[in-house]
Design an enzyme around this catalytic site. Structure first.
Site, PDB file in Angstrom:
ATOM      1  NE  ARG A  66       5.792   1.483  13.387  1.00  0.00           N
ATOM      2  CZ  ARG A  66       4.361   1.807  12.907  1.00  0.00           C
ATOM      3  NH1 ARG A  66       3.629   2.162  13.775  1.00  0.00           N
ATOM      4  NH2 ARG A  66       4.120   1.948  11.812  1.00  0.00           N
ATOM      5  CD  GLU A 103       4.716   5.758  -0.968  1.00  0.00           C
ATOM      6  OE1 GLU A 103       5.414   6.308  -0.057  1.00  0.00           O
ATOM      7  OE2 GLU A 103       4.547   4.550  -1.046  1.00  0.00           O
TER       8      GLU A 103
END
Length: 182
Positions: A66, A103
């Protein structure tokens, strides 16, 4: 930098929350309604282009995916070059890569080795600053290419995820500009 109240309202009203995407418990910030609104998208482009002048930018780096959508029209408007930072393996030719921690594992981003010249002042643009992993890796890539980080600009900063704190050492005094912080 925080957007003026009128711009902030225009942009926020066109960002949709999508609960449980891409996984349960995550609220995805969907910017596609903003992109579909020419007034909102134009105002966002102008706000970022103004930063290019303020920070004397030579090139804009857009982060996949994006960030590409936001950064490319800003580069055109500001009259500067656009450099895509892609996921590893997506660019043809010779690339410079940077691995970083997620993560749930690791990832790598790349730029073309000839995309930035020594001394180029580079503004990184992305849509959302969350944990800051990809943005931090892009700052490292820019410096490894010999260019200077002029700053990082995002449409939306998710302040509760502490990405700003993670990025501070890598920014080395360059500004982090978030139009909206939630």
């Amino acid at each position: 930098m925080s957007a003026p109240a009128e711009l902030r309202e225009l942009l926020l009203n066109r960002i949709t929350d999508i609960p449980d995407h891409p996984q349960p418990g995550v609220v995805f910030k969907d910017i596609t309604p903003l992109l579909a609104d020419p007034a909102a998208f134009g105002a966002l482009t102008e706000a970022f282009a103004e930063l290019c002048g303020r920070h004397r930018v030579d090139k804009i780096v857009g982060l996949e995916a994006r960030g590409f959508i936001l950064a490319a029209p800003v580069a055109v408007r500001a009259g500067v070059g656009f450099v895509p930072v892609r996921k590893a393996g997506k660019l043809p030719g010779t690339t410079l890569g940077q691995a970083y921690e997620l993560e749930y594992g690791t990832a790598e981003i790349e730029i073309h080795t000839d995309a930035l010249a020594p001394g180029d002042r580079v503004l990184v643009i992305d849509d959302v600053l969350a944990t800051g992993g990809t943005a931090d890796a892009s700052l490292q890539l820019i410096r490894r290419a010999g260019a200077e980080v002029a700053g990082l600009a995002v449409l939306l900063e998710l302040g509760f995820l502490a990405g700003r704190q993670r990025l501070e050492p890598g920014l080395k005094g360059a500004p982090l500009e978030a139009l909206i912080t939630v």
